[in-house]
Design a protein around this motif. Sequence first.
Motif, PDB file in Angstrom:
ATOM      1  N   LYS A 128      14.905  -0.998 -13.374  1.00 20.30           N
ATOM      2  CA  LYS A 128      15.589   0.278 -13.145  1.00 20.30           C
ATOM      3  C   LYS A 128      14.716   1.327 -12.478  1.00 20.30           C
ATOM      4  O   LYS A 128      15.167   2.457 -12.232  1.00 20.30           O
ATOM      5  CB  LYS A 128      16.171   0.833 -14.453  1.00 20.30           C
ATOM      6  CG  LYS A 128      17.248  -0.056 -15.071  1.00 20.30           C
ATOM      7  CD  LYS A 128      17.860   0.600 -16.293  1.00 20.30           C
ATOM      8  CE  LYS A 128      18.956  -0.284 -16.890  1.00 20.30           C
ATOM      9  NZ  LYS A 128      19.590   0.335 -18.069  1.00 20.30           N
ATOM     10  N   LYS A 129      13.466   0.975 -12.163  1.00 21.79           N
ATOM     11  CA  LYS A 129      12.586   1.909 -11.460  1.00 21.79           C
ATOM     12  C   LYS A 129      12.542   1.534  -9.975  1.00 21.79           C
ATOM     13  O   LYS A 129      12.533   0.361  -9.627  1.00 21.79           O
ATOM     14  CB  LYS A 129      11.182   1.894 -12.057  1.00 21.79           C
ATOM     15  CG  LYS A 129      11.110   2.482 -13.458  1.00 21.79           C
ATOM     16  CD  LYS A 129       9.675   2.547 -13.960  1.00 21.79           C
ATOM     17  CE  LYS A 129       9.596   3.187 -15.344  1.00 21.79           C
ATOM     18  NZ  LYS A 129       8.193   3.250 -15.837  1.00 21.79           N
ATOM     19  N   ILE A 130      12.507   2.547  -9.124  1.00 22.31           N
ATOM     20  CA  ILE A 130      12.525   2.347  -7.681  1.00 22.31           C
ATOM     21  C   ILE A 130      11.122   2.554  -7.123  1.00 22.31           C
ATOM     22  O   ILE A 130      10.422   3.493  -7.507  1.00 22.31           O
ATOM     23  CB  ILE A 130      13.515   3.321  -7.013  1.00 22.31           C
ATOM     24  CG1 ILE A 130      14.915   3.152  -7.612  1.00 22.31           C
ATOM     25  CG2 ILE A 130      13.561   3.118  -5.501  1.00 22.31           C
ATOM     26  CD1 ILE A 130      15.887   4.239  -7.209  1.00 22.31           C
ATOM     27  N   PHE A 131      10.742   1.671  -6.186  1.00 19.91           N
ATOM     28  CA  PHE A 131       9.412   1.765  -5.578  1.00 19.91           C
ATOM     29  C   PHE A 131       9.519   1.566  -4.073  1.00 19.91           C
ATOM     30  O   PHE A 131      10.415   0.869  -3.580  1.00 19.91           O
ATOM     31  CB  PHE A 131       8.467   0.696  -6.145  1.00 19.91           C
ATOM     32  CG  PHE A 131       8.225   0.802  -7.614  1.00 19.91           C
ATOM     33  CD1 PHE A 131       7.220   1.625  -8.107  1.00 19.91           C
ATOM     34  CD2 PHE A 131       8.999   0.082  -8.513  1.00 19.91           C
ATOM     35  CE1 PHE A 131       6.989   1.727  -9.473  1.00 19.91           C
ATOM     36  CE2 PHE A 131       8.783   0.173  -9.879  1.00 19.91           C
ATOM     37  CZ  PHE A 131       7.767   0.994 -10.363  1.00 19.91           C
ATOM     38  N   SER A 132       8.596   2.171  -3.347  1.00 20.80           N
ATOM     39  CA  SER A 132       8.405   1.882  -1.926  1.00 20.80           C
ATOM     40  C   SER A 132       7.212   0.948  -1.791  1.00 20.80           C
ATOM     41  O   SER A 132       6.144   1.214  -2.361  1.00 20.80           O
ATOM     42  CB  SER A 132       8.157   3.173  -1.130  1.00 20.80           C
ATOM     43  OG  SER A 132       9.325   3.947  -1.037  1.00 20.80           O
ATOM     44  N   LYS A 133       7.392  -0.126  -1.046  1.00 20.91           N
ATOM     45  CA  LYS A 133       6.387  -1.179  -0.960  1.00 20.91           C
ATOM     46  C   LYS A 133       5.937  -1.352   0.488  1.00 20.91           C
ATOM     47  O   LYS A 133       6.763  -1.496   1.397  1.00 20.91           O
ATOM     48  CB  LYS A 133       6.983  -2.486  -1.500  1.00 20.91           C
ATOM     49  CG  LYS A 133       6.003  -3.637  -1.621  1.00 20.91           C
ATOM     50  CD  LYS A 133       6.684  -4.819  -2.320  1.00 20.91           C
ATOM     51  CE  LYS A 133       5.724  -5.979  -2.536  1.00 20.91           C
ATOM     52  NZ  LYS A 133       6.369  -7.112  -3.241  1.00 20.91           N
ATOM     53  N   LEU A 134       4.638  -1.356   0.701  1.00 19.91           N
ATOM     54  CA  LEU A 134       4.043  -1.549   2.019  1.00 19.91           C
ATOM     55  C   LEU A 134       3.447  -2.950   2.087  1.00 19.91           C
ATOM     56  O   LEU A 134       2.583  -3.301   1.276  1.00 19.91           O
ATOM     57  CB  LEU A 134       2.954  -0.499   2.255  1.00 19.91           C
ATOM     58  CG  LEU A 134       2.222  -0.540   3.586  1.00 19.91           C
ATOM     59  CD1 LEU A 134       3.175  -0.271   4.741  1.00 19.91           C
ATOM     60  CD2 LEU A 134       1.084   0.481   3.599  1.00 19.91           C
ATOM     61  N   VAL A 135       3.919  -3.738   3.063  1.00 23.90           N
ATOM     62  CA  VAL A 135       3.545  -5.160   3.129  1.00 23.90           C
ATOM     63  C   VAL A 135       3.095  -5.506   4.544  1.00 23.90           C
ATOM     64  O   VAL A 135       3.664  -5.038   5.529  1.00 23.90           O
ATOM     65  CB  VAL A 135       4.741  -6.064   2.737  1.00 23.90           C
ATOM     66  CG1 VAL A 135       4.355  -7.537   2.791  1.00 23.90           C
ATOM     67  CG2 VAL A 135       5.245  -5.695   1.338  1.00 23.90           C
ATOM     68  N   ARG A 136       2.063  -6.351   4.620  1.00 23.88           N
ATOM     69  CA  ARG A 136       1.585  -6.869   5.901  1.00 23.88           C
ATOM     70  C   ARG A 136       1.977  -8.335   6.045  1.00 23.88           C
ATOM     71  O   ARG A 136       1.750  -9.133   5.123  1.00 23.88           O
ATOM     72  CB  ARG A 136       0.058  -6.746   5.992  1.00 23.88           C
ATOM     73  CG  ARG A 136      -0.520  -7.110   7.354  1.00 23.88           C
ATOM     74  CD  ARG A 136      -2.032  -7.135   7.319  1.00 23.88           C
ATOM     75  NE  ARG A 136      -2.526  -8.381   6.723  1.00 23.88           N
ATOM     76  CZ  ARG A 136      -3.813  -8.596   6.396  1.00 23.88           C
ATOM     77  NH1 ARG A 136      -4.703  -7.645   6.588  1.00 23.88           N
ATOM     78  NH2 ARG A 136      -4.169  -9.745   5.877  1.00 23.88           N
ATOM     79  N   TYR A 137       2.561  -8.685   7.190  1.00 23.52           N
ATOM     80  CA  TYR A 137       2.901 -10.064   7.513  1.00 23.52           C
ATOM     81  C   TYR A 137       2.060 -10.540   8.693  1.00 23.52           C
ATOM     82  O   TYR A 137       1.607  -9.738   9.518  1.00 23.52           O
ATOM     83  CB  TYR A 137       4.387 -10.194   7.888  1.00 23.52           C
ATOM     84  CG  TYR A 137       5.336 -10.115   6.718  1.00 23.52           C
ATOM     85  CD1 TYR A 137       5.746 -11.260   6.059  1.00 23.52           C
ATOM     86  CD2 TYR A 137       5.818  -8.887   6.284  1.00 23.52           C
ATOM     87  CE1 TYR A 137       6.626 -11.189   4.982  1.00 23.52           C
ATOM     88  CE2 TYR A 137       6.694  -8.800   5.214  1.00 23.52           C
ATOM     89  CZ  TYR A 137       7.090  -9.964   4.569  1.00 23.52           C
ATOM     90  OH  TYR A 137       7.963  -9.889   3.512  1.00 23.52           O
ATOM     91  N   THR A 138       1.897 -11.843   8.778  1.00 23.90           N
ATOM     92  CA  THR A 138       1.207 -12.463   9.908  1.00 23.90           C
ATOM     93  C   THR A 138       2.239 -13.097  10.835  1.00 23.90           C
ATOM     94  O   THR A 138       3.151 -13.794  10.386  1.00 23.90           O
ATOM     95  CB  THR A 138       0.214 -13.533   9.423  1.00 23.90           C
ATOM     96  OG1 THR A 138      -0.753 -12.915   8.567  1.00 23.90           O
ATOM     97  CG2 THR A 138      -0.513 -14.187  10.599  1.00 23.90           C
ATOM     98  N   ILE A 139       2.082 -12.851  12.131  1.00 24.26           N
ATOM     99  CA  ILE A 139       3.000 -13.419  13.122  1.00 24.26           C
ATOM    100  C   ILE A 139       2.643 -14.876  13.372  1.00 24.26           C
ATOM    101  O   ILE A 139       1.496 -15.203  13.674  1.00 24.26           O
ATOM    102  CB  ILE A 139       2.924 -12.638  14.448  1.00 24.26           C
ATOM    103  CG1 ILE A 139       3.243 -11.161  14.232  1.00 24.26           C
ATOM    104  CG2 ILE A 139       3.858 -13.252  15.490  1.00 24.26           C
ATOM    105  CD1 ILE A 139       2.987 -10.298  15.448  1.00 24.26           C
ATOM    106  N   GLN A 140       3.609 -15.740  13.253  1.00 17.86           N
ATOM    107  CA  GLN A 140       3.443 -17.152  13.604  1.00 17.86           C
ATOM    108  C   GLN A 140       4.647 -17.580  14.428  1.00 17.86           C
ATOM    109  O   GLN A 140       5.726 -17.808  13.887  1.00 17.86           O
ATOM    110  CB  GLN A 140       3.303 -18.031  12.356  1.00 17.86           C
ATOM    111  CG  GLN A 140       2.991 -19.489  12.688  1.00 17.86           C
ATOM    112  CD  GLN A 140       2.905 -20.355  11.445  1.00 17.86           C
ATOM    113  OE1 GLN A 140       3.916 -20.656  10.816  1.00 17.86           O
ATOM    114  NE2 GLN A 140       1.698 -20.723  11.073  1.00 17.86           N
ATOM    115  N   GLN A 141       4.439 -17.640  15.745  1.00 12.33           N
ATOM    116  CA  GLN A 141       5.517 -17.957  16.684  1.00 12.33           C
ATOM    117  C   GLN A 141       6.697 -17.024  16.447  1.00 12.33           C
ATOM    118  O   GLN A 141       6.562 -15.808  16.552  1.00 12.33           O
ATOM    119  CB  GLN A 141       5.891 -19.437  16.569  1.00 12.33           C
ATOM    120  CG  GLN A 141       4.747 -20.367  16.951  1.00 12.33           C
ATOM    121  CD  GLN A 141       5.097 -21.829  16.826  1.00 12.33           C
ATOM    122  OE1 GLN A 141       6.083 -22.207  16.191  1.00 12.33           O
ATOM    123  NE2 GLN A 141       4.273 -22.679  17.420  1.00 12.33           N
TER     124      GLN A 141
END
Length: 502
Positions: A128-141
């Motif tokens: 029931k708690k709201i969060f903002s999440k910062l995520v890094r992805y790696t590009i693969q094709q």
Amino acid sequence: MQFSSANNKILFLICFSVLGCSPRKRKEAIIPVEQNIQLDKSILDISVVAKGLNVPWEITWGPDDKIWMTEQHGEISKIDPKTGEKKRILEIKEVWKDRTTGLLGMAIHPNTREYPYVFVDYTIKDNKKIFSKLVRYTIQQDTLINPKTLLVIPGNTGHNGSRLAISPNGKLLWATGDAANYKNAQNDESLNGKILRLNIDGTVPENNPVEGSYVWAKGFRNMQGLVFSKRGFLYTSEHGDALEDEVNLIVKGGNYGWPNIEGIHDTEEEKKYAEKYNTIEPLLSWTPTIAPAGMTHYGSNNIPEWENSLLLTTLKARSLRVLKLNNDGTKILSENIFLENEYGRLRSVCVSPNGDIYVSTSNKDWNPYSKPVEFDDRILKISKASKITSEKVSKGKLASENNSIDNIDQLYSIYCGSCHKDDGSGVQGSFPALKGSPIVLGNKGDLIKVFLKGKKTENKPEQMPAFKFLNDEEGAAILTYIRKNWGNNAEPIQASEIKKLR
């Protein structure tokens, strides 16, 4: 392909050489021009590149010359700008979407050969708690892999900010909102209402203003645009409350005043606070508000009239603003308005290396002015043209004040229409209808008090702001308009009645 003889093969090659064809080249779609814009010298084409999208919150130019896009419900896709073809590359299933939450900001590292990273910001809900999440992805094709969570901060159903940008020296900037708690913006223990600066691995840079802190600047309500210019200056666009939307030039360690200051330092209380805390005024502010959204810097000379300008999309004003900067990048010299009310709410904007401009609409979001049209949401292309080819030609206009009580329809629309809608119908569960409202039709004093002091609904970020900054005549005109329209038939309100209750 096999050929029966050498002669056939020669004829085949001659055919493709002479006709300019290629057996390997895919035929590109012909995207029709919807209208032209006539500038001082340049002619611009406006065309629709993609349609049928679902709130494209962020668009940015990718390293593969495609438009990379986040859609609020949780998908990242690529749009081919030549054909409009959409290719989904990732669905983030933990995205939680409600109102202004969901999959929001995205930034691609400018040097993907060494750092093949895409950064995204989205909302999650946990117990029931709201969060903002910062995520890094790696590009693969054509996909994104290896998600790495860099930071998680408190969120809300509104005021999450969420734009991302990469600085010229490779740092990640994250614009956060105050999460509908205005005290967060000046609270140094909170990461809300701030611009955060991170290394791309999520650690705190050594040269941040305060050792060990992500905070680069503070005092913000709800930033919706974040961009670096070619000279390395950082600019933001920000939603005010009932007044004073802003564009700011960001400096290291700067305090931008919210909630103690809104926009220009023009009241005695604001001047005293500014002197005490050394707060920074915006480059430009808007009252009435326009709901500024995504923003980019136009550094190309392809459209010379717009070179060295901030291109700003707006939601409430439903327009593209061209904010011309001085040579130093420290002042806004002029503001021109284009596409006003042509395509609805405009959310994001990006520029290709050759100077073409792409703009996304936001008519399927939680707070549209009206029902989305059949083709919403769309990505528009603005490009240089050699001649006028459309029957529809516009020139844009200079920004000007047009909120006189002599134009009461527009005065209502500016201050009330974005929430309560031009037909007074409101938004169910968020903004009450004015049509048939007991508050509107009831005791005049109660209505005037709400108008002057505002009203907050518990557990909701949306609230009725105070309109005490309007003079008595303006207030009386708006309230009388509300009490006389959409089948409402109540007595008018006089300026003297508002004056008594201030």
